[in-house]
Each structure stands twice: as C-alpha cells, then as structure tokens.
Design a protein around this motif. Structure first.
Motif, PDB file in Angstrom:
ATOM      1  N   LEU A  34       0.810  -1.203   0.000  1.00  0.00           N
ATOM      2  CA  LEU A  34       0.000   0.000   0.000  1.00  0.00           C
ATOM      3  C   LEU A  34       0.851   1.264   0.000  1.00  0.00           C
ATOM      4  CD1 LEU A  34      -2.623  -1.003   2.725  1.00  0.00           C
ATOM      5  CD2 LEU A  34      -2.896  -1.154   0.247  1.00  0.00           C
ATOM      6  N   ILE A  35       0.286   2.335  -0.587  1.00  0.00           N
ATOM      7  CA  ILE A  35       0.910   3.648  -0.515  1.00  0.00           C
ATOM      8  C   ILE A  35       0.398   4.350   0.730  1.00  0.00           C
ATOM      9  CG2 ILE A  35       1.141   5.898  -1.641  1.00  0.00           C
ATOM     10  CD1 ILE A  35       0.706   4.533  -4.295  1.00  0.00           C
ATOM     11  N   GLU A  36       1.303   4.909   1.495  1.00  0.00           N
ATOM     12  CA  GLU A  36       0.887   5.639   2.685  1.00  0.00           C
ATOM     13  C   GLU A  36       0.677   7.106   2.311  1.00  0.00           C
ATOM     14  OE1 GLU A  36       2.271   6.524   7.296  1.00  0.00           O
ATOM     15  OE2 GLU A  36       3.424   5.183   6.003  1.00  0.00           O
ATOM     16  N   TYR A  37      -0.568   7.541   2.399  1.00  0.00           N
ATOM     17  CA  TYR A  37      -0.909   8.907   2.013  1.00  0.00           C
ATOM     18  C   TYR A  37      -0.864   9.809   3.240  1.00  0.00           C
ATOM     19  CZ  TYR A  37      -2.631   6.769  -2.284  1.00  0.00           C
ATOM     20  OH  TYR A  37      -2.730   6.085  -3.458  1.00  0.00           O
ATOM     21  N   SER A  38      -0.061  10.856   3.176  1.00  0.00           N
ATOM     22  CA  SER A  38       0.019  11.820   4.264  1.00  0.00           C
ATOM     23  C   SER A  38      -1.329  12.507   4.448  1.00  0.00           C
ATOM     24  CB  SER A  38       1.101  12.855   3.962  1.00  0.00           C
ATOM     25  OG  SER A  38       0.999  13.960   4.840  1.00  0.00           O
ATOM     26  N   TRP A  39      -1.694  12.790   5.710  1.00  0.00           N
ATOM     27  CA  TRP A  39      -2.955  13.489   5.994  1.00  0.00           C
ATOM     28  C   TRP A  39      -3.004  14.815   5.250  1.00  0.00           C
ATOM     29  CZ3 TRP A  39      -4.286  18.239   7.927  1.00  0.00           C
ATOM     30  CH2 TRP A  39      -5.628  18.412   8.310  1.00  0.00           C
ATOM     31  N   PHE A  40      -1.848  15.472   5.181  1.00  0.00           N
ATOM     32  CA  PHE A  40      -1.763  16.779   4.529  1.00  0.00           C
ATOM     33  C   PHE A  40      -2.182  16.688   3.069  1.00  0.00           C
ATOM     34  CE2 PHE A  40       0.805  20.382   2.791  1.00  0.00           C
ATOM     35  CZ  PHE A  40       0.195  21.386   3.517  1.00  0.00           C
ATOM     36  N   TYR A  41      -1.839  15.566   2.409  1.00  0.00           N
ATOM     37  CA  TYR A  41      -2.147  15.416   0.990  1.00  0.00           C
ATOM     38  C   TYR A  41      -3.470  14.681   0.755  1.00  0.00           C
ATOM     39  CZ  TYR A  41       2.603  17.010   0.206  1.00  0.00           C
ATOM     40  OH  TYR A  41       3.750  17.769   0.182  1.00  0.00           O
ATOM     41  N   ARG A  42      -4.143  14.324   1.830  1.00  0.00           N
ATOM     42  CA  ARG A  42      -5.477  13.733   1.681  1.00  0.00           C
ATOM     43  C   ARG A  42      -6.587  14.761   1.827  1.00  0.00           C
ATOM     44  NH1 ARG A  42      -6.847  10.522   5.589  1.00  0.00           N
ATOM     45  NH2 ARG A  42      -4.998  10.640   6.939  1.00  0.00           N
ATOM     46  N   LEU A  43      -6.221  16.034   2.020  1.00  0.00           N
ATOM     47  CA  LEU A  43      -7.220  17.091   2.134  1.00  0.00           C
ATOM     48  C   LEU A  43      -8.057  17.161   0.860  1.00  0.00           C
ATOM     49  CD1 LEU A  43      -5.110  19.980   3.708  1.00  0.00           C
ATOM     50  CD2 LEU A  43      -6.914  18.670   4.841  1.00  0.00           C
ATOM     51  N   SER A  44      -9.332  17.474   1.017  1.00  0.00           N
ATOM     52  CA  SER A  44     -10.198  17.663  -0.136  1.00  0.00           C
ATOM     53  C   SER A  44      -9.665  18.795  -1.005  1.00  0.00           C
ATOM     54  CB  SER A  44     -11.621  17.985   0.327  1.00  0.00           C
ATOM     55  OG  SER A  44     -12.423  18.437  -0.756  1.00  0.00           O
ATOM     56  N   TYR A  45      -9.746  18.614  -2.319  1.00  0.00           N
ATOM     57  CA  TYR A  45      -9.242  19.639  -3.239  1.00  0.00           C
ATOM     58  C   TYR A  45      -9.958  20.976  -3.062  1.00  0.00           C
ATOM     59  CZ  TYR A  45     -13.478  19.011  -6.038  1.00  0.00           C
ATOM     60  OH  TYR A  45     -14.788  18.978  -6.462  1.00  0.00           O
ATOM     61  N   LEU A  46     -11.153  20.965  -2.477  1.00  0.00           N
ATOM     62  CA  LEU A  46     -11.899  22.204  -2.272  1.00  0.00           C
ATOM     63  C   LEU A  46     -11.261  23.100  -1.210  1.00  0.00           C
ATOM     64  CD1 LEU A  46     -15.490  20.734  -2.471  1.00  0.00           C
ATOM     65  CD2 LEU A  46     -14.553  22.487  -3.993  1.00  0.00           C
ATOM     66  N   TRP A  47     -10.400  22.524  -0.371  1.00  0.00           N
ATOM     67  CA  TRP A  47      -9.733  23.327   0.658  1.00  0.00           C
ATOM     68  C   TRP A  47      -8.451  23.968   0.154  1.00  0.00           C
ATOM     69  CZ3 TRP A  47     -12.773  24.676   4.329  1.00  0.00           C
ATOM     70  CH2 TRP A  47     -13.741  23.799   4.847  1.00  0.00           C
ATOM     71  N   PHE A  48      -7.965  23.599  -1.033  1.00  0.00           N
ATOM     72  CA  PHE A  48      -6.719  24.167  -1.543  1.00  0.00           C
ATOM     73  C   PHE A  48      -6.805  25.684  -1.650  1.00  0.00           C
ATOM     74  CE2 PHE A  48      -5.633  20.059  -4.117  1.00  0.00           C
ATOM     75  CZ  PHE A  48      -5.486  19.385  -2.907  1.00  0.00           C
ATOM     76  N   SER A  49      -7.861  26.170  -2.301  1.00  0.00           N
ATOM     77  CA  SER A  49      -8.009  27.616  -2.499  1.00  0.00           C
ATOM     78  C   SER A  49      -8.262  28.330  -1.175  1.00  0.00           C
ATOM     79  CB  SER A  49      -9.142  27.910  -3.485  1.00  0.00           C
ATOM     80  OG  SER A  49     -10.371  27.365  -3.029  1.00  0.00           O
ATOM     81  N   VAL A  50      -8.963  27.658  -0.251  1.00  0.00           N
ATOM     82  CA  VAL A  50      -9.243  28.263   1.058  1.00  0.00           C
ATOM     83  C   VAL A  50      -7.942  28.451   1.834  1.00  0.00           C
ATOM     84  CG1 VAL A  50     -10.473  27.994   3.244  1.00  0.00           C
ATOM     85  CG2 VAL A  50     -11.538  27.232   1.117  1.00  0.00           C
ATOM     86  N   ILE A  51      -7.088  27.432   1.834  1.00  0.00           N
ATOM     87  CA  ILE A  51      -5.807  27.518   2.547  1.00  0.00           C
ATOM     88  C   ILE A  51      -4.935  28.608   1.936  1.00  0.00           C
ATOM     89  CG2 ILE A  51      -3.670  26.279   3.040  1.00  0.00           C
ATOM     90  CD1 ILE A  51      -5.385  23.715   3.250  1.00  0.00           C
TER      91      ILE A  51
END
Length: 586
Positions: A511-528
């Motif tokens: 399995l690939i271990e996905y960081s929590w930081f990179y599992r954020l919904s794409y809708l939060w990118f612009s908000v951040i």
C-alpha cells in the motif's frame, strides 16, 4: 466501437461553428467597427443585462465542467449540488462589496486597482499570475473535450483543437468584446441543448424521469447530507460551501474575465442585476448537468463502459452516450457535439479577450510610456490589442498540443486554477477591506500563499477518490474478449477499493501511505491559499509599518490622504465620516 457521427451531424456542427464566426464578422463591420478601446474591450459600455449575465455563466462553464459534472454524479452521486449554496452566499458579496469599487474606477484592467492601492510591483505580480493561470487553463479547455470526442465520435483531436482554437481566435480578434458576449449567448443555448438532449433521450429509453431517479436512489447516487467536519472527506457541506465561496469570489468578484464583462453595461445597477441573473442560469445548468449524469448512469446501470473496456476514462461517458443513443435521430449527435464545442469556444474566447486587455494595459502601455515618455494614444491602441488577441489564440492552440504529451500533468494543470485563485482573492481583499495593508506586506503574503498552495496542490501522492458501485453483469453480449476485460477491470477495481479503504501500512510492497496533509479535499486548496495570503499579508504589513519599512505611496495613519474610493462601500463610508469629523475640528 465504430463512430456513428454521420453527414447530418457534421452539417449541424459546421453550421453552428459558421454562425459563431459570422457574429464576429458582423460586429467588425457594424457600430463603431471596433476602432476605439472602449468599444473593443468594453463593448462601448452599451450592453444590456441579459447577454452579460449569460456570458458570465458561459465564461467558466467549459466543456470540462459539463462532462466533469455529469461524470461526478455518475461516479460519486449528487452531493456536489450543494456547491450552489456557495453561489447564493457569494453573489451579494461580489455585487455590493467588490463590484462598486471596480465600477467607480472604470479601468479596463482589474489589476490597475492594485497599482493604485499598493504599487506597480503588486500589479505586475498579480497580472502575471493571472496570465499563467489562463494560458494553462485554455490549453486544457481545448485538449480535454477534443480527446474525449476523438475516442467516441471519430473526430480527430487535432481537427477539434484547430477548429475550436482558430474560430474563437477569429471572432474574438475582429469582433471585440461585443462579439464575444453575443456568441456566448448563442453558445450557452447550445450548451443547454446538449445537456437536455442527454436527459430527454435517456428519459425516452427509460420510460420517463421517474425510473432514472428510482435507479439513482437504489444505487446510492442520491446523497445530500454529508456534514462531516473531516477536511479529508472529498465533498461535505462545509467544503462545498466554504471552498465554493472562495472559488466563486475569485472568479466572479476579482477576475479580469468577469469584471471586464460587468463593466460593459451602462451603469452599476445593471452590472449588479447581471450578477444576480447569472445565479439562476448557473444553478440551472449545474443541476441539469448533474441530473444528466444520473440519466447516463441509468442507461449503463448494468454495464459500465469503463469496466467493459469501451472507454479509457469516465470523462468520455457523455460523448459515448451520445454516440450510443442519438444515432437514430438525424443531426442530434451533431447538436450535442456542437454544445460541447460551444462550451469550449465560450471559455477560450473569454480568456483570449481578457488576456489581450491585460497585456495592453499592464505591459504594453507602461513599456511604451517608459521608452517614449508619453502615453500610447487611443487611436494606436486597438491594433496592438487585436494582434495580442490573435497571438493568445495561437498560444492556446499550442498549449493544447503540449497538453496532449503531458499525460498525468493534465490533472495538475486543472488544479492550478484553484491554487492561484485563492491567493489572488486574498490580495484583492487586503486592498479592498483593510487600510493598513501595504505593498511589501501583501507581496510577502502572496508569495507564501502561492508556495503553500502549490505544495498542497501538486506535492506528494494524492489519494484517489473511491467511486460508488458499478456493475458489468449486463455486458455478457459483448463477447468473450470484452468479458475478459470486464473481469480484469473488476479485479483491479476491487483491489483499488480495498487499498483506498484500508488503513495505510508500512509495508512498501502493498500500500501507498498517504500523508494526511495530501489527503485534504481539493476544495480546501483555495481556502488555505486564501487564508495564508490574507493572514501573512496583513501581519507583515503591520510589522513593516511599525519598522517604517512600508513603501506604499499612502500614509496609513493619516486617513485624509487615503483615496476612499479604493475600499468596499461600508469602509469607504466610515473613512469619509472620519474625514468630515477631522475637518470640523479645525
């Protein structure tokens, strides 16, 4: 699968493309014949509310939006429709806070505001970011539908890219903004026609709309109630509402494409009315496109085309459905493809027109004045604008062909739209809503905001979303070869689903271990990106002001030296009142 795009379909497509070109020719030789900057870039400020409202919707509802929203409800259900709430909440902010400031200035480039508020460096930084954003997006808008249509209709993607690119460049260059606005109205009708042709044909084959809704309910496609506070959940009420507001305001509040259209009407009240009229038009198309995905799902409910091996991506579902079901109706498939083409035409022509304006106002005029020590005369400005519009059209076509060799970069290229939009919205918000922000502070905030946004948007492996269930038991008639593909695809999908729903492990082989930081919904990118730029920009401005390192032309603590017209109306009224009170003391 053999393409079924016949002579009638080509006749419809060619006729509709010819009409778009003729509109440009008509406005080139009527009225003022596009000889003045005001007519070429602002349609002589003579447009009425309705065409501007429709154009506002069409400018960013590209073919990617149409096929993407349909694919969204097909794979993940109807939760995405909640984003329409963000449109309702954002419209009054754009109409009554942001728009009055730009309307008072009456500038052709929205980035001139940043120069007047902060300085020339801020203007250049923002306009360059916008230019990169739109050039990349134009290429994707051309390439994505061309790729999908080639796969299922036999229309070569090279042909599609050249036809769309050259036609929209032609009428945008010779007809100016007025031609772009009127063709947007015509093309919007075709966009609705394409979506409703899918719904109507599916309803005919299903025996009405009720069976479509019933199957969607039985297969868990109807879903509106995810209120999770987990930011890694792809679509929730919070991500769709908050993230949708940032995206909407970055597009309809401070974006050159939209502000340029809003300035083409006679007065501020008409511009505000156009924004309000855009809301029901945009929402109607949004709901209709999502329902078209449910209609397509009903048709393929027992035999998913991707599992069957007929398509390579579910983004090709809508054109595949058109080929499968509309062939018995002469010209209907051509009308559908025309709607998809029109969605691309309206978006690309809007980008070409706005980029031409920004280039003239933000780069050519300042350079001309720098070398000649005098401003570029009005009579000499129109020709450079037309040349730049033509150049950007060619660049758009080149970007589309470049995108065809990038493969996985396509997803990243689409993400850049939100990654850049959030920090730019924060930059304008600092100027419009605060009196203490200064140039060095906001530039630092913009830089850090871009860095964080790009890291989130493009860094690290992203966890793919988990689609809802699909069936392939109705594909038995396709033959043994197809069933082999079905079995392999089902196995792959089951493994993928298992991997995405199982907790990550440290075993590198499974399995690939996905960081929590990179599992954020794409809708939060612009908000951040928005929040980081806003907070860093404001705090940095205060610190620089305290240290006497601020370089703005204005003195921030002396309100009488501030141009109050550069702030949102509530703040401007407060500053005027303060000035009056200060004057009465003497």
């Amino acid at each position: 699968m053999e393409p079924t795009f016949d002579g009638w379909d080509f006749a419809v497509l060619i006729t509709i493309l010819a009409i778009s070109a003729m509109i440009g020719i008509y406005y080139r030789y009527t009225g003022g014949k596009q000889k003045t900057m005001k007519e070429y870039h602002l349609a002589d400020q003579s447009m009425t509310t309705f065409p501007v409202a429709v154009s506002l919707m069409a400018s960013f509802m590209s073919s990617i939006s149409l096929m993407g929203a349909s694919n969204e409800s097909y794979q993940f259900g109807t939760m995405f429709c909640v984003i329409n709430l963000s449109y309702i909440l954002s419209t009054p902010i754009a109409a009554y806070l942001f728009l009055p400031v730009f309307y008072r200035m009456r500038t052709m480039s929205v980035y001139e505001y940043l120069e007047r508020r902060f300085g020339h460096s801020t203007r250049l930084a923002a306009s360059m970011a916008y230019s990169v954003q739109m050039i990349v997006y134009m290429g994707i808008v051309l390439y994505a539908p061309a790729l999908a249509l080639e796969a299922v209709t036999g229309v070569s993607k090279v042909t599609a890219i050249l036809v769309i690119g050259l036609i929209c460049t032609f009428y945008s260059t010779i007809g100016g903004l007025k031609a772009v606005l009127i063709t947007d109205v015509f093309q919007s009708l075709l966009m609705f026609a394409a979506i409703y042709s899918v719904i109507v044909v599916s309803a005919i084959k299903a025996g009405g709309l009720a069976p479509i809704w019933q199957v969607a309910e039985e297969r868990s496609r109807l879903y509106f109630t995810d209120f999770s506070l987990d930011p890694t959940v792809r679509h929730t009420w919070w991500s769709l509402t908050i993230g949708g507001m940032v995206i909407y305001l970055s597009l309809y509040g401070v974006n050159q494409v939209q502000v340029q259209r809003l300035l083409s009407v006679r007065n501020l009240e008409s511009a505000q009315a156009a924004l309000w009229w855009t809301l029901p038009i945009l929402s109607t198309l949004s709901f209709s496109t999502l329902f078209s995905g449910l209609a397509i799902f009903h048709y393929y409910r027992n035999c998913d085309p991707l599992l069957e091996g007929r398509i390579e991506s579910r983004d090709q579902l809508m054109p595949l459905f058109a080929v499968d079901t509309m062939g018995q109706y002469p010209g209907l498939c051509g009308l559908f493809v025309s709607g998809i083409f029109s969605a691309s035409l309206s978006t690309v022509s809007s980008a070409v027109s706005s980029l031409s304006t920004v280039t003239l106002e933000d780069y050519i005029k300042p350079l001309y004045k720098c070398f000649t020590k005098k401003p570029l005369h009005e009579s000499k400005s129109t020709l450079p604008s037309k040349i730049m519009a033509c150049i950007y059209g060619v660049v758009c076509i080149g970007m589309a062909f470049t995108a065809s060799s990038m493969g996985g970069v396509l997803q990243a290229s689409l993400t850049i739209f939100g990654v850049i939009g959030g920090p730019l919205l924060a930059l304008f918000s600092l100027g419009l809503c605060t009196t203490r922000a200064n140039q060095r502070g906001v530039l630092l905030g913009l830089l850090i905001g871009f860095i964080f946004s790009f890291i989130i948007g493009f860094g690290g492996p992203k966890q793919p979303p988990t689609p809802l269930d699909f069936k392939a038991d109705g594909c038995t008639a396709a033959g043994n070869d197809n069933m082999t593909l079905v079995t392999a695809a089902l196995t792959q999908l089951q493994n993928m689903t298992f991997n995405m729903t199982t907790a990550p492990t440290t075993t590198a082989t499974t399995l690939i271990e996905y960081s929590w930081f990179y599992r954020l919904s794409y809708l939060w990118f612009s908000v951040i990106g928005f929040l980081i730029t806003l907070i860093v920009g404001y705090v940095s401005s205060l610190l620089l002001e305290t240290l006497k390192w601020a370089d703005n032309k204005q003195i921030y603590l002396d309100y009488q030296q501030i141009d109050v017209d550069l702030f949102i109306p509530p703040l401007a009224r407060r500053l005027r009142k303060h000035n009056v009170e200060e004057m009465t003391k003497f």
